[in-house]
Scaffold this motif. Structure first.
Motif, PDB file in Angstrom:
ATOM      1  N   THR A 277     -78.094  42.600 -11.101  1.00 11.10           N
ATOM      2  CA  THR A 277     -78.312  42.599 -12.543  1.00 11.10           C
ATOM      3  C   THR A 277     -78.102  43.996 -13.130  1.00 11.10           C
ATOM      4  O   THR A 277     -78.399  45.003 -12.495  1.00 11.10           O
ATOM      5  N   LYS A 278     -77.589  44.022 -14.356  1.00 11.33           N
ATOM      6  CA  LYS A 278     -77.386  45.268 -15.094  1.00 11.33           C
ATOM      7  C   LYS A 278     -78.653  45.585 -15.875  1.00 11.33           C
ATOM      8  O   LYS A 278     -79.310  44.677 -16.385  1.00 11.33           O
ATOM      9  N   PRO A 279     -79.003  46.873 -16.006  1.00 18.16           N
ATOM     10  CA  PRO A 279     -78.358  48.022 -15.364  1.00 18.16           C
ATOM     11  C   PRO A 279     -78.721  48.101 -13.890  1.00 18.16           C
ATOM     12  O   PRO A 279     -79.788  47.657 -13.489  1.00 18.16           O
ATOM     13  N   PHE A 280     -77.815  48.652 -13.093  1.00 17.36           N
ATOM     14  CA  PHE A 280     -78.056  48.720 -11.656  1.00 17.36           C
ATOM     15  C   PHE A 280     -77.814  50.135 -11.149  1.00 17.36           C
ATOM     16  O   PHE A 280     -77.114  50.939 -11.771  1.00 17.36           O
ATOM     17  N   SER A 281     -78.402  50.425 -10.019  1.00 16.99           N
ATOM     18  CA  SER A 281     -78.201  51.706  -9.357  1.00 16.99           C
ATOM     19  C   SER A 281     -76.872  51.668  -8.613  1.00 16.99           C
ATOM     20  O   SER A 281     -76.602  50.722  -7.863  1.00 16.99           O
ATOM     21  N   THR A 282     -76.035  52.683  -8.817  1.00 14.03           N
ATOM     22  CA  THR A 282     -74.753  52.702  -8.110  1.00 14.03           C
ATOM     23  C   THR A 282     -74.949  52.838  -6.603  1.00 14.03           C
ATOM     24  O   THR A 282     -74.178  52.288  -5.816  1.00 14.03           O
ATOM     25  N   GLN A 283     -76.021  53.534  -6.193  1.00 17.43           N
ATOM     26  CA  GLN A 283     -76.300  53.650  -4.757  1.00 17.43           C
ATOM     27  C   GLN A 283     -76.636  52.283  -4.161  1.00 17.43           C
ATOM     28  O   GLN A 283     -76.192  51.939  -3.069  1.00 17.43           O
ATOM     29  N   GLU A 284     -77.430  51.498  -4.898  1.00 16.29           N
ATOM     30  CA  GLU A 284     -77.764  50.157  -4.420  1.00 16.29           C
ATOM     31  C   GLU A 284     -76.519  49.282  -4.371  1.00 16.29           C
ATOM     32  O   GLU A 284     -76.317  48.514  -3.424  1.00 16.29           O
ATOM     33  N   LEU A 285     -75.650  49.405  -5.381  1.00 19.45           N
ATOM     34  CA  LEU A 285     -74.414  48.634  -5.398  1.00 19.45           C
ATOM     35  C   LEU A 285     -73.559  48.955  -4.174  1.00 19.45           C
ATOM     36  O   LEU A 285     -73.041  48.046  -3.510  1.00 19.45           O
ATOM     37  N   MET A 286     -73.402  50.238  -3.864  1.00 18.47           N
ATOM     38  CA  MET A 286     -72.607  50.615  -2.690  1.00 18.47           C
ATOM     39  C   MET A 286     -73.233  50.059  -1.404  1.00 18.47           C
ATOM     40  O   MET A 286     -72.528  49.574  -0.511  1.00 18.47           O
ATOM     41  N   ALA A 287     -74.568  50.105  -1.334  1.00 16.48           N
ATOM     42  CA  ALA A 287     -75.250  49.590  -0.142  1.00 16.48           C
ATOM     43  C   ALA A 287     -75.027  48.095   0.010  1.00 16.48           C
ATOM     44  O   ALA A 287     -74.819  47.583   1.120  1.00 16.48           O
ATOM     45  N   ARG A 288     -75.046  47.375  -1.090  1.00 15.67           N
ATOM     46  CA  ARG A 288     -74.848  45.927  -1.019  1.00 15.67           C
ATOM     47  C   ARG A 288     -73.411  45.581  -0.649  1.00 15.67           C
ATOM     48  O   ARG A 288     -73.161  44.598   0.070  1.00 15.67           O
ATOM     49  N   ILE A 289     -72.460  46.373  -1.136  1.00 10.57           N
ATOM     50  CA  ILE A 289     -71.063  46.151  -0.754  1.00 10.57           C
ATOM     51  C   ILE A 289     -70.901  46.357   0.745  1.00 10.57           C
ATOM     52  O   ILE A 289     -70.258  45.560   1.443  1.00 10.57           O
ATOM     53  N   ARG A 290     -71.466  47.440   1.251  1.00  2.00           N
ATOM     54  CA  ARG A 290     -71.374  47.688   2.695  1.00  2.00           C
ATOM     55  C   ARG A 290     -72.042  46.564   3.483  1.00  2.00           C
ATOM     56  O   ARG A 290     -71.562  46.168   4.559  1.00  2.00           O
ATOM     57  N   ALA A 291     -73.148  46.023   2.943  1.00  2.00           N
ATOM     58  CA  ALA A 291     -73.866  44.948   3.632  1.00  2.00           C
ATOM     59  C   ALA A 291     -73.014  43.690   3.736  1.00  2.00           C
ATOM     60  O   ALA A 291     -72.933  43.075   4.802  1.00  2.00           O
ATOM     61  N   VAL A 292     -72.354  43.298   2.640  1.00  5.00           N
ATOM     62  CA  VAL A 292     -71.543  42.070   2.709  1.00  5.00           C
ATOM     63  C   VAL A 292     -70.312  42.278   3.585  1.00  5.00           C
ATOM     64  O   VAL A 292     -69.842  41.343   4.234  1.00  5.00           O
ATOM     65  N   LEU A 293     -69.799  43.501   3.631  1.00  4.87           N
ATOM     66  CA  LEU A 293     -68.664  43.767   4.521  1.00  4.87           C
ATOM     67  C   LEU A 293     -69.086  43.657   5.981  1.00  4.87           C
ATOM     68  O   LEU A 293     -68.329  43.156   6.815  1.00  4.87           O
ATOM     69  N   ARG A 294     -70.293  44.122   6.303  1.00  6.37           N
ATOM     70  CA  ARG A 294     -70.782  43.996   7.685  1.00  6.37           C
ATOM     71  C   ARG A 294     -70.919  42.538   8.079  1.00  6.37           C
ATOM     72  O   ARG A 294     -70.758  42.182   9.235  1.00  6.37           O
ATOM     73  N   ARG A 295     -71.206  41.700   7.116  1.00  2.00           N
ATOM     74  CA  ARG A 295     -71.443  40.292   7.400  1.00  2.00           C
ATOM     75  C   ARG A 295     -70.238  39.424   7.055  1.00  2.00           C
ATOM     76  O   ARG A 295     -70.336  38.212   7.001  1.00  2.00           O
ATOM     77  N   ARG A 296     -69.089  40.052   6.828  1.00  3.64           N
ATOM     78  CA  ARG A 296     -67.936  39.272   6.385  1.00  3.64           C
ATOM     79  C   ARG A 296     -67.472  38.302   7.455  1.00  3.64           C
ATOM     80  O   ARG A 296     -66.994  37.214   7.154  1.00  3.64           O
ATOM     81  N   ALA A 297     -67.568  38.697   8.723  1.00  4.29           N
ATOM     82  CA  ALA A 297     -67.150  37.793   9.789  1.00  4.29           C
ATOM     83  C   ALA A 297     -68.264  36.783  10.014  1.00  4.29           C
ATOM     84  O   ALA A 297     -69.242  37.071  10.695  1.00  4.29           O
ATOM     85  N   PRO A 298     -68.164  35.603   9.389  1.00  4.04           N
ATOM     86  CA  PRO A 298     -69.260  34.645   9.492  1.00  4.04           C
ATOM     87  C   PRO A 298     -69.296  33.967  10.837  1.00  4.04           C
ATOM     88  O   PRO A 298     -68.323  33.965  11.580  1.00  4.04           O
ATOM     89  N   GLU A 299     -70.457  33.394  11.133  1.00  8.32           N
ATOM     90  CA  GLU A 299     -70.590  32.603  12.339  1.00  8.32           C
ATOM     91  C   GLU A 299     -69.633  31.416  12.272  1.00  8.32           C
ATOM     92  O   GLU A 299     -69.502  30.759  11.240  1.00  8.32           O
ATOM     93  N   VAL A 300     -68.914  31.168  13.355  1.00  9.77           N
ATOM     94  CA  VAL A 300     -67.996  30.029  13.376  1.00  9.77           C
ATOM     95  C   VAL A 300     -68.837  28.756  13.392  1.00  9.77           C
ATOM     96  O   VAL A 300     -69.657  28.538  14.281  1.00  9.77           O
ATOM     97  N   VAL A 301     -68.620  27.913  12.393  1.00  9.24           N
ATOM     98  CA  VAL A 301     -69.461  26.731  12.256  1.00  9.24           C
ATOM     99  C   VAL A 301     -68.612  25.467  12.179  1.00  9.24           C
ATOM    100  O   VAL A 301     -68.880  24.560  11.419  1.00  9.24           O
TER     101      VAL A 301
END
Length: 243
Positions: free
Chosen positions: A106-130
């Protein structure tokens, strides 16, 4: 040379878009900025990004509508989408996540938090094969074909409810807290209220129809999927006696 992760920023406010782009560059990302849905679709068609930062309120087609479209397409269905919006009500968050967003900021947001969340979804991009098939009682889920059926009748289940049902069926007869379901179904990088789980369980029950009683509410603990629900016949080899 290491390839920088490509981030497509879809934001119609130039000042916010530029702020995001500057921070992305400083943090080792390669941003591309567009201001509406049509331009976003052209960019996605040309080069698939690693992450999409998607504003909800856009000229023309909304971000939620774009997210739903991309989730339906084979080429784009696994690209992480982070929804950026000033809409902070819980119902809005549920709608955004249900449209296919992996996270909701949600806006307004912390740019540091935004960067952390981007890195988090990239770490989890390879989903479990289901691509498996699982059956509990007369309820069957086939992840490869994205189908759910009860006693041979196909059911229509939304994308988030499908993931929730898949997890519950894979771990049938166990009680799962709301916090556990948030971590396992939505991912521990998503910051949403535990009540969101209740909303999706309600929708899932509505989708299951006669099989809805297979999902039990365990007071003070969470939810459990069981073959012994009154709407389902017991699986072969199990007792039909009441618990």
């Amino acid at each position: 040379m290491r390839k920088l992760p490509r981030v497509l920023v879809v934001e119609d406010e130039p000042s916010i878009a530029e702020l995001i782009a500057v921070n992305l560059r400083h943090n080792g990302f390669a941003p591309t900025v567009v201001f509406d849905g049509a331009a976003a679709q052209r960019e996605v068609d040309a080069v698939l990004p690693d992450v999409i930062l998607l504003d909800w309120m856009l000229p023309g087609e909304s971000g939620a509508s774009l997210a739903r479209q991309w989730r339906k397409q084979e080429r784009t269905k696994t690209v992480p989408i982070l929804m950026l919006t000033a809409r902070s009500d819980e119902s809005d968050k549920v709608q955004g996540l249900d449209a296919g967003a992996d996270d909701y900021i949600t806006k307004p947001f912390s740019t540091q938090e935004l960067m952390a969340r981007i890195r988090a979804v990239l770490r989890r991009r390879a989903p479990e094969v289901v691509n498996d098939s699982v059956q509990v009682g007369d309820l069957t889920l086939d992840a490869a074909t994205y189908r759910v059926s009860f006693r041979g009748n196909e059911l229509k289940v939304g994308p988030t409810e499908f993931k929730l049902l898949h997890y519950l069926m894979k771990h049938a007869e166990r009680v799962h807290s709301r916090g556990t379901l948030l971590d396992k179904v939505w991912g521990d990088h998503v910051f949403i209220e535990e009540r969101t789980v209740d909303v999706h369980v309600k929708r899932l029950r509505e989708s299951l129809g006669q099989a809805s009683s297979m999902i039990e509410t365990v007071r003070g603990a969470g939810y459990r999927l069981t073959a012994q629900g009154s709407g389902a016949r017991p699986a072969q080899g199990t007792s039909a006696s009441a618990a």
